[in-house]
Design an enzyme around this catalytic site. Structure first.
Site, short mmCIF file in Angstrom:
data_model
loop_
_atom_site.label_atom_id
_atom_site.label_comp_id
_atom_site.label_asym_id
_atom_site.label_seq_id
_atom_site.Cartn_x
_atom_site.Cartn_y
_atom_site.Cartn_z
N ASP A 41 0.85 -1.19 0.00
CA ASP A 41 0.00 0.00 0.00
C ASP A 41 0.89 1.24 0.00
OD1 ASP A 41 -3.29 0.15 1.02
OD2 ASP A 41 -2.15 2.02 0.86
N ASP A 62 3.75 1.70 -4.27
CA ASP A 62 2.77 2.33 -5.17
C ASP A 62 2.62 1.40 -6.36
OD1 ASP A 62 1.48 3.77 -7.11
OD2 ASP A 62 2.68 5.59 -6.87
N TYR A 156 -12.67 5.22 -14.35
CA TYR A 156 -12.82 4.07 -13.44
C TYR A 156 -13.58 2.95 -14.13
CZ TYR A 156 -14.18 1.62 -9.07
OH TYR A 156 -14.39 0.71 -8.06
N1 LIG Z 1 -16.13 -0.06 -1.63
C1 LIG Z 1 -16.93 -0.29 -2.65
O1 LIG Z 1 -18.15 -0.05 -2.59
C2 LIG Z 1 -16.38 -0.86 -3.94
C3 LIG Z 1 -17.30 -1.18 -4.95
C4 LIG Z 1 -16.82 -1.74 -6.13
C5 LIG Z 1 -15.46 -1.96 -6.29
N2 LIG Z 1 -14.60 -1.62 -5.31
C6 LIG Z 1 -13.17 -1.89 -5.53
O2 LIG Z 1 -12.71 -2.72 -4.49
C7 LIG Z 1 -11.34 -2.43 -4.18
C8 LIG Z 1 -11.21 -2.08 -2.71
O3 LIG Z 1 -12.10 -1.02 -2.45
P1 LIG Z 1 -12.18 -0.34 -1.00
O4 LIG Z 1 -13.46 0.43 -1.01
O5 LIG Z 1 -11.90 -1.33 0.06
O6 LIG Z 1 -10.97 0.68 -1.15
P2 LIG Z 1 -10.43 1.81 -0.11
O7 LIG Z 1 -10.48 3.12 -0.83
O8 LIG Z 1 -11.10 1.69 1.20
O9 LIG Z 1 -8.90 1.38 0.04
C9 LIG Z 1 -8.04 1.40 -1.07
C10 LIG Z 1 -6.64 1.12 -0.59
O10 LIG Z 1 -5.77 1.20 -1.75
C11 LIG Z 1 -4.63 1.97 -1.39
N3 LIG Z 1 -4.03 2.58 -2.57
C12 LIG Z 1 -4.48 3.66 -3.27
N4 LIG Z 1 -3.63 3.95 -4.26
C13 LIG Z 1 -2.63 3.03 -4.20
C14 LIG Z 1 -1.47 2.80 -4.97
N5 LIG Z 1 -1.14 3.59 -6.01
N6 LIG Z 1 -0.67 1.76 -4.65
C15 LIG Z 1 -0.97 0.95 -3.59
N7 LIG Z 1 -2.07 1.12 -2.82
C16 LIG Z 1 -2.89 2.15 -3.13
C17 LIG Z 1 -5.17 3.01 -0.41
O11 LIG Z 1 -4.13 3.58 0.34
C18 LIG Z 1 -6.13 2.17 0.41
O12 LIG Z 1 -5.46 1.51 1.47
C19 LIG Z 1 -10.95 -1.30 -5.13
O13 LIG Z 1 -10.33 -1.83 -6.28
C20 LIG Z 1 -12.28 -0.66 -5.49
O14 LIG Z 1 -12.24 0.00 -6.74
C21 LIG Z 1 -15.03 -1.07 -4.14
#
Ligand SMILES: NC(=O)c1ccc[n+]([C@@H]2O[C@H](COP(=O)([O-])OP(=O)(O)OC[C@H]3O[C@@H](n4cnc5c(N)ncnc54)[C@H](O)[C@@H]3O)[C@@H](O)[C@H]2O)c1
Length: 250
Positions: A41, A62, A156
């Site tokens: 992360d 990253d 996205y």
């Molecule tokens: N939460 C939802 O409702 C939802 C719905 C559909 C899809 N998703 C997908 O599920 C996955 C997880 O979602 P979430 O809501 O738990 O995410 P979140 O936003 O809560 O957490 C994302 C994590 O990714 C890390 N991150 C961001 N940029 C980064 C980078 N360049 N390199 C490494 N780490 C990085 C952030 O620091 C964070 O810890 C994502 O791919 C998201 O697109 C989420």
């Protein structure tokens, strides 16, 4: 934490986006199931705290940086000489916008995180997954990649559709090595971030639009990650599992 009881003892699992949300939930559950878990992360403070709490290893990385991703997988290679499971979970977007309104900078940023990051992690993980007896790639896409939804971002949506195609390509390329590649497409998951960015009224409206009548919980998603990561889940590849409460049925 998911109550599922599969054992992942002696399995090496890398999870991107491990500091919060679904990634944090996955780290907790796989670590409790005995896996050697590596959380990758950009958020070092939260990532380290999750690692300390779960007995996993945090790697500041990253996923959009080829050099950083290479260094992360070299660290795993040095310690284990193999990787069993890669969970491409890092993703998201910053601004709700339209094709007319999105800036090129935002477009590139969102595509880099959600599409290029998956490519880079898969590319650098593949040599290590080949050393596993049952390599697994699990990529978190989104409902936004399966159909057009409002309150999203065109970049996205395009990136999350792109990873579904990449999931199939990886399945085709790596089947002969016994490595599976599958995607999970969540719709609305009640993570910490969603609690902040969506008002109670918005959340109630979203829940009402879901046949099962509620947001998904992190554990609803982690359970499917575990199944796809398990040896028992080894005869399915190139698929997308829609874990969305029935919000979109294809
Ligand atoms: N939460 C939802 O409702 C939802 C719905 C559909 C899809 N998703 C997908 O599920 C996955 C997880 O979602 P979430 O809501 O738990 O995410 P979140 O936003 O809560 O957490 C994302 C994590 O990714 C890390 N991150 C961001 N940029 C980064 C980078 N360049 N390199 C490494 N780490 C990085 C952030 O620091 C964070 O810890 C994502 O791919 C998201 O697109 C989420």
């Amino acid at each position: 934490m998911s109550n599922i009881t599969w054992s992942f003892a002696d399995r090496v699992v890398a999870i991107t986006g491990s500091a919060i949300g679904m990634g944090e939930g996955a780290v907790e559950t796989f670590a409790a199931a005995g896996a050697s878990v590596y959380g990758l992360d950009v958020d070092a403070k939260r990532g380290r705290a999750v690692a300390e709490r779960t007995g996993s290893t945090f790697v500041e990385c990253d996923v959009t940086s080829s050099a950083a991703v290479l260094a992360a997988f070299e660290q795993i290679a040095t310690r284990h000489q193999r990787l069993d499971v890669l969970i491409n979970n890092a993703g998201g977007f910053w601004e709700q916008n339209t094709t007319e309104s999105i800036s090129e900078i935002e477009w590139d940023h969102v595509i880099d995180l959600n599409l290029k990051g998956v490519f880079l992690c898969a590319r650098h993980a593949i040599p290590l997954l080949r050393q596993s007896s049952a390599g697994r790639i699990i990529t978190i896409s989104s409902l936004a990649g399966q159909t057009a939804i409002y309150q999203s971002s065109p970049a996205y949506a395009a990136a999350k559709a792109g990873v579904l195609s990449l999931t199939r390509v990886l399945a085709s390329e790596l089947g002969a090595d016994g490595i599976t590649s599958n995607a999970i497409a969540p719709s609305a998951v009640l993570t910490e971030r969603i609690k902040v960015v969506r008002s109670a009224e918005e959340r109630a409206a979203t829940a009402a639009s879901i046949p099962l009548g509620r947001y998904g919980g992190v554990d609803d998603l982690v359970t499917w990650m575990m199944f796809l990561a398990s040896e028992e889940g080894g005869y399915m590849t190139g698929e997308t599992i829609a874990v969305n409460g029935g919000r979109f049925m294809s």
